[in-house]
Design an enzyme around this catalytic site. Structure first.
Site, PDB file in Angstrom:
ATOM      1  N   ARG A 129      75.711  12.080   8.117  1.00  0.00           N
ATOM      2  CA  ARG A 129      75.286  12.621   9.422  1.00  0.00           C
ATOM      3  C   ARG A 129      75.180  11.595  10.548  1.00  0.00           C
ATOM      4  O   ARG A 129      75.677  11.810  11.649  1.00  0.00           O
ATOM      5  CB  ARG A 129      73.883  13.221   9.280  1.00  0.00           C
ATOM      6  CG  ARG A 129      73.896  14.663   8.962  1.00  0.00           C
ATOM      7  CD  ARG A 129      72.505  15.206   8.985  1.00  0.00           C
ATOM      8  NE  ARG A 129      72.564  16.549   8.407  1.00  0.00           N
ATOM      9  CZ  ARG A 129      71.523  17.339   8.242  1.00  0.00           C
ATOM     10  NH1 ARG A 129      70.323  16.933   8.588  1.00  0.00           N
ATOM     11  NH2 ARG A 129      71.665  18.534   7.731  1.00  0.00           N
ATOM     12  N   HIS A 165      66.919  16.322  15.730  1.00  0.00           N
ATOM     13  CA  HIS A 165      66.809  17.435  14.790  1.00  0.00           C
ATOM     14  C   HIS A 165      65.526  17.417  13.973  1.00  0.00           C
ATOM     15  O   HIS A 165      64.828  18.423  13.864  1.00  0.00           O
ATOM     16  CB  HIS A 165      68.020  17.367  13.866  1.00  0.00           C
ATOM     17  CG  HIS A 165      68.143  18.517  12.925  1.00  0.00           C
ATOM     18  ND1 HIS A 165      68.124  19.828  13.347  1.00  0.00           N
ATOM     19  CD2 HIS A 165      68.310  18.551  11.574  1.00  0.00           C
ATOM     20  CE1 HIS A 165      68.266  20.623  12.292  1.00  0.00           C
ATOM     21  NE2 HIS A 165      68.352  19.878  11.210  1.00  0.00           N
TER      22      HIS A 165
HETATM   23  C1  LIG Z   1      67.795  24.379  13.625  1.00  0.00           C
HETATM   24  C2  LIG Z   1      67.066  23.829  12.445  1.00  0.00           C
HETATM   25  C3  LIG Z   1      67.583  24.013  11.155  1.00  0.00           C
HETATM   26  C4  LIG Z   1      66.901  23.515  10.045  1.00  0.00           C
HETATM   27  N1  LIG Z   1      67.374  23.763   8.783  1.00  0.00           N
HETATM   28  C5  LIG Z   1      66.636  23.369   7.700  1.00  0.00           C
HETATM   29  C6  LIG Z   1      67.031  23.732   6.379  1.00  0.00           C
HETATM   30  O1  LIG Z   1      68.013  24.413   6.176  1.00  0.00           O
HETATM   31  N2  LIG Z   1      66.253  23.296   5.339  1.00  0.00           N
HETATM   32  C7  LIG Z   1      65.126  22.523   5.517  1.00  0.00           C
HETATM   33  O2  LIG Z   1      64.471  22.155   4.531  1.00  0.00           O
HETATM   34  N3  LIG Z   1      64.745  22.187   6.771  1.00  0.00           N
HETATM   35  C8  LIG Z   1      65.445  22.602   7.856  1.00  0.00           C
HETATM   36  N4  LIG Z   1      65.024  22.266   9.110  1.00  0.00           N
HETATM   37  C9  LIG Z   1      63.750  21.546   9.275  1.00  0.00           C
HETATM   38  C10 LIG Z   1      62.581  22.497   9.015  1.00  0.00           C
HETATM   39  O3  LIG Z   1      62.885  23.755   9.566  1.00  0.00           O
HETATM   40  C11 LIG Z   1      61.278  21.987   9.615  1.00  0.00           C
HETATM   41  O4  LIG Z   1      61.072  20.655   9.286  1.00  0.00           O
HETATM   42  C12 LIG Z   1      60.100  22.784   9.106  1.00  0.00           C
HETATM   43  O5  LIG Z   1      60.344  24.148   9.335  1.00  0.00           O
HETATM   44  C13 LIG Z   1      58.820  22.355   9.788  1.00  0.00           C
HETATM   45  O6  LIG Z   1      57.814  23.285   9.476  1.00  0.00           O
HETATM   46  P1  LIG Z   1      56.377  23.120  10.145  1.00  0.00           P
HETATM   47  O7  LIG Z   1      55.561  24.264   9.635  1.00  0.00           O
HETATM   48  O8  LIG Z   1      55.883  21.755   9.923  1.00  0.00           O
HETATM   49  O9  LIG Z   1      56.637  23.242  11.723  1.00  0.00           O
HETATM   50  P2  LIG Z   1      57.231  24.433  12.602  1.00  0.00           P
HETATM   51  O10 LIG Z   1      57.897  25.437  11.785  1.00  0.00           O
HETATM   52  O11 LIG Z   1      58.002  23.838  13.708  1.00  0.00           O
HETATM   53  O12 LIG Z   1      55.906  25.088  13.220  1.00  0.00           O
HETATM   54  C14 LIG Z   1      55.147  24.400  14.189  1.00  0.00           C
HETATM   55  C15 LIG Z   1      54.196  25.381  14.839  1.00  0.00           C
HETATM   56  O13 LIG Z   1      53.249  24.688  15.641  1.00  0.00           O
HETATM   57  C16 LIG Z   1      53.064  25.394  16.859  1.00  0.00           C
HETATM   58  N5  LIG Z   1      52.475  24.477  17.826  1.00  0.00           N
HETATM   59  C17 LIG Z   1      52.967  23.319  18.325  1.00  0.00           C
HETATM   60  N6  LIG Z   1      52.071  22.762  19.164  1.00  0.00           N
HETATM   61  C18 LIG Z   1      50.994  23.578  19.197  1.00  0.00           C
HETATM   62  C19 LIG Z   1      49.749  23.559  19.885  1.00  0.00           C
HETATM   63  N7  LIG Z   1      49.386  22.559  20.712  1.00  0.00           N
HETATM   64  N8  LIG Z   1      48.891  24.600  19.711  1.00  0.00           N
HETATM   65  C20 LIG Z   1      49.216  25.656  18.899  1.00  0.00           C
HETATM   66  N9  LIG Z   1      50.370  25.708  18.215  1.00  0.00           N
HETATM   67  C21 LIG Z   1      51.250  24.681  18.357  1.00  0.00           C
HETATM   68  C22 LIG Z   1      54.443  25.934  17.166  1.00  0.00           C
HETATM   69  O14 LIG Z   1      54.385  26.974  18.101  1.00  0.00           O
HETATM   70  C23 LIG Z   1      54.851  26.391  15.760  1.00  0.00           C
HETATM   71  O15 LIG Z   1      54.272  27.652  15.491  1.00  0.00           O
HETATM   72  C24 LIG Z   1      65.707  22.762  10.236  1.00  0.00           C
HETATM   73  C25 LIG Z   1      65.206  22.561  11.517  1.00  0.00           C
HETATM   74  C26 LIG Z   1      65.872  23.099  12.615  1.00  0.00           C
HETATM   75  C27 LIG Z   1      65.293  22.873  13.978  1.00  0.00           C
END
Ligand SMILES: Cc1cc2nc3c(=O)[nH]c(=O)nc-3n(C[C@H](O)[C@H](O)[C@H](O)COP(=O)(O)OP(=O)(O)OC[C@H]3O[C@@H](n4cnc5c(N)ncnc54)[C@H](O)[C@@H]3O)c2cc1C
Length: 514
Positions: free
Chosen positions: A287, A348
Site C-alpha cells: 500500500r 485512511h
Molecule cells: C472507508 C474505510 C474502510 C475500512 N475498511 C476496513 C475493513 O475492511 N476492515 C477493518 O478491519 N477495518 C477497516 N477500516 C478501519 C475501521 O473501519 C476502523 O478502524 C474502525 O471502524 C474504528 O472503529 P471505532 O469504533 O474505533 O471508530 P468509529 O467507527 O470511527 O466511531 C467513532 C465514533 O465516535 C464519534 N465521535 C467522534 N468524536 C466525538 C465526540 N467529540 N463526541 C461524540 N462522538 C464522537 C463518531 O461520530 C463515531 O460515532 C476501514 C476504514 C474506512 C474509513
C-alpha cells in the site's frame, strides 16, 4: 445546566463504542452512548473488506503477519490477547447474538477471503460493505437495551476530572480521575454534563485533519485531543496510514484494493500504466509504495489525480463484484463500467493514539479508550488489512468485562460538575471553515506520505500559529461543532507533527526522505 447520571458514559458509536455499550447495558448497569452525528456516522459503517477470524484459534501465523506489517514493533502479548478476545466477540456477538449478514456458503458456513499481506484466507466479509452489515446488526440489538440511553447529534466537549492524592509514584499514572464529560447538543446548542463511574473514549480516527481522507466527517481526533488536554499519554502519533486509492471526486470514498486484485491497473493522465517503474509487483505492490508512486506520478504529470483502468473486466462483473463502489462512483458522475476511476491517495487509518494497557485503561483513573482512538501497541508502525475491526471489538469486550466487575465491586465518588462557562457570541463559521482548510492542506502537503525536516518544520510553524489563533481569537466565542473540529483537529495535528519530527528514520507508515 442539566446533569445526566449514569454508570458508564461511552463517547462514540462505532464498533468499539457500540459493543462496549451493549455489553454494559445487558449486564444491568446503566449506560449513556453519545454520538457526534447519527448512530451510523462512523468509520465502522464505511468498512468494506472484512474482519479477520480464525476458527482454529492457532493464530501464530496471524501474529507473524501482523508483526511483519507493523514493522516488528507490535506488542506481541497485546496482539495475542486481542486476537483471542476479538474471535470471542465474533463468535458470541457478531455471528450469534447480532446475527450479522456475513457471506456464507449454501450450508451456512462462513466464507473467507484474503487481502494484501495475509499469508492465508482468514477474512470474513459481507460483500463490499462489511462495516455496514456489522453496524446495522449491532444497532438492531442496541435499540432493545432498556438500560441504554442513546444521544445522537451530541458532541463531547471536554472531560470532567477530579484531582486526588495518589500514593502511586511513577511517571505514567496521573493523580487524576475522570468522572464524565460535558456534551453539546449540536442542534440546540445546549451543553449538559454527563457524570459516570467509567468514561470510555471510542471516538475513532483522525482522517479529517487531512485534505484527502476515506474517514467519516467526525474523524477529527476529538477523543485524543480531549484526553491529551487532561494529561493522558499519547503514543505512536507519527503512524498515519494512507490508502493508495480513494475516489478523487466528492468525499474521498475508498476504492478497495480488491479492484486491483481483480485486474484493474493504475494509469496517469496520459493513459500510461506506471506502476512497473516503481515496484516489481506493479499495481499489487504494498500500500505505502503504491500510494507514494501515485503522488510522484501525479506531481510529475501536473495532474490532480491518476486513474484506475477497469477495462479488463466486463460491466456485469463490475456491478456484481463491486456494487457499492459502482454506485458511489455513479453518484459522483463516473460510470466505472465505461470509464476509468479518478483516484488519489487518502489518509485512511491511524495506528497511534491514546496509550492504553491490555485492559483499555489510560493513565487517568476511570478513563478508558478503545478502538481507533486508542493505542495499545497492536498495530505497531502499520496496520495489517482487516485487523482494525478485530482490535476495536476485542478492546471493547475486554474493557466492558473489567468495568462491570469493578463497578459492581467498588464505590465511586462522583462530585457535582461545575457549570459549563461559555461566551454567548457565535463565531464566524466561514472563518472557521477556512482555518480547517489551512489545517487540512498543511497536513497533506507537509505531514503526508513523504516527510522531511524542512516540510515538518513548515507544518509546525503554520499549526502553532493556527493554535494561537484558536486559543486567543476564538476564546471569546461559543463552541460550535465546527469550532470543536478545528480546535481538536489542530491539537492532534501538532501531536502528529511533533512525533514525526522526533522520529528521524522511516518506519512503516512514517516515511522520511531525509
Ligand atoms: C472507508 C474505510 C474502510 C475500512 N475498511 C476496513 C475493513 O475492511 N476492515 C477493518 O478491519 N477495518 C477497516 N477500516 C478501519 C475501521 O473501519 C476502523 O478502524 C474502525 O471502524 C474504528 O472503529 P471505532 O469504533 O474505533 O471508530 P468509529 O467507527 O470511527 O466511531 C467513532 C465514533 O465516535 C464519534 N465521535 C467522534 N468524536 C466525538 C465526540 N467529540 N463526541 C461524540 N462522538 C464522537 C463518531 O461520530 C463515531 O460515532 C476501514 C476504514 C474506512 C474509513
Amino acid at each position: 445546566m442539566k446533569t445526566i447520571k449514569t454508570d458508564c458514559l461511552v463517547i462514540g458509536s462505532g464498533i468499539a463504542g457500540s459493543l462496549y455499550a451493549y455489553k454494559i447495558a445487558s449486564s444491568g448497569l446503566k449506560c449513556v452512548l453519545i454520538s457526534a452525528g447519527k448512530l451510523n456516522d462512523c468509520n465502522s459503517n464505511l468498512a468494506q473488506g472484512g474482519i479477520v477470524y480464525e476458527k482454529e484459534k492457532d493464530f501464530s501465523d496471524l501474529v507473524k503477519d501482523i508483526q511483519r506489517a507493523g514493522c516488528n514493533i507490535c506488542n506481541e502479548d497485546i496482539v495475542k490477547i486481542m486476537c483471542k478476545s476479538g474471535f470471542e466477540a465474533i463468535e458470541q456477538y457478531f455471528t450469534k447474538a447480532f446475527n450479522t449478514d456475513f457471506n456464507r456458503d449454501e450450508k451456512g458456513n462462513l466464507l473467507f477471503t484474503k487481502e494484501a499481506a495475509h499469508s492465508k484466507k482468514r477474512i470474513i466479509y459481507s460483500n463490499d460493505s462489511t462495516g455496514r452489515a456489522i453496524i446495522f446488526a449491532m444497532q438492531r440489538a442496541l435499540k432493545k437495551q432498556k438500560n441504554l440511553t442513546i444521544l445522537e447529534d451530541t458532541t463531547a466537549l471536554d472531560l470532567l476530572t477530579l484531582s486526588h492524592n495518589s500514593t502511586i509514584k511513577n511517571d505514567i499514572y496521573k493523580p487524576l480521575s475522570c468522572f464524565g464529560a460535558y456534551a453539546l447538543n449540536n442542534k440546540t446548542g445546549e451543553v449538559c454534563a454527563i457524570t459516570a463511574k467509567k468514561t470510555i473514549l471510542a471516538t475513532g480516527g483522525i482522517g479529517q485533519i487531512y485534505k484527502h481522507t476515506t474517514n467519516c466527517l467526525q474523524a477529527f481526533g476529538h477523543g485524543i485531543a480531549m484526553a491529551y488536554r487532561i494529561g493522558a499519554r499519547v503514543i505512536n502519533m507519527e503512524y498515519t496510514q494512507f490508502h493508495p486509492t480513494a475516489f478523487a471526486k466528492g468525499r474521498s470514498a475508498l476504492i478497495s484494493e480488491a479492484v486491483r486484485g481483480e485486474g484493474a491497473i493504475l494509469i496517469n493522465n496520459k493513459k500510461e500504466p506506471f506502476m512497473a517503474k516503481y515496484h516489481p509487483l506493479k499495481d499489487l505492490a504494498p500500500r505505502d509504495i503504491v500510494a507514494r508512486a501515485i503522488e510522484e506520478e501525479r506531481l510529475k504529470t501536473g495532474s490532480d489525480c491518476v486513474y484506475l483502468d477497469l477495462s479488463s473486466m466486463t460491466g456485469d462483473f463490475i456491478k456484481k463484484r463491486f456494487p457499492h463502489i459502482y454506485k458511489t462512483c455513479l453518484e459522483g458522475g463516473v460510470d466505472i463500467t465505461k470509464e476509468p476511476i479518478p483516484v488519489v491517495p487518502a489518509m485512511h487509518y491511524f495506528c497511534g493514539g491514546i496509550w492504553t494497557d491490555e485492559k483499555a485503561r489510560t493513565n487517568i483513573f476511570n478513563l478508558n479508550a478503545i478502538g481507533e482512538c486508542a493505542c495499545n501497541g497492536f498495530h505497531g508502525a502499520n496496520r495489517l488489512a482487516s485487523t482494525s475491526l478485530l482490535e476495536a471489538c476485542a478492546s471493547a469486550l475486554i474493557c466492558a468485562k473489567e468495568d462491570i466487575k469493578e463497578i459492581k465491586k467498588k464505590d465511586f465518588y462522583i462530585p457535582s460538575p461545575k457549570e459549563w462557562q461559555s461566551p454567548a457570541q457565535a463565531p464566524d463559521e466561514n472563518l472557521i471553515l477556512q482555518d480547517i482548510q489551512t489545517l487540512k492542506n498543511t497536513m497533506w502537503n507537509y505531514v503526508g506520505l513523504v516527510r522531511s525536516k524542512s516540510r515538518l518544520d513548515r507544518a509546525e510553524k503554520i499549526l502553532r500559529h493556527l493554535k494561537n489563533e484558536i486559543d486567543i481569537f476564538y476564546k471569546d466565542y461559543k463552541l460550535t461543532p465546527q469550532l470543536l473540529n478545528l480546535r481538536n483537529g489542530t491539537q492532534v495535528a501538532l501531536l502528529v507533527t511533533y512525533a514525526a519530527l522526533k522520529h528521524k528514520e522511516s518506519c512503516g507508515t512514517h516515511f522520511r526522505i531525509d
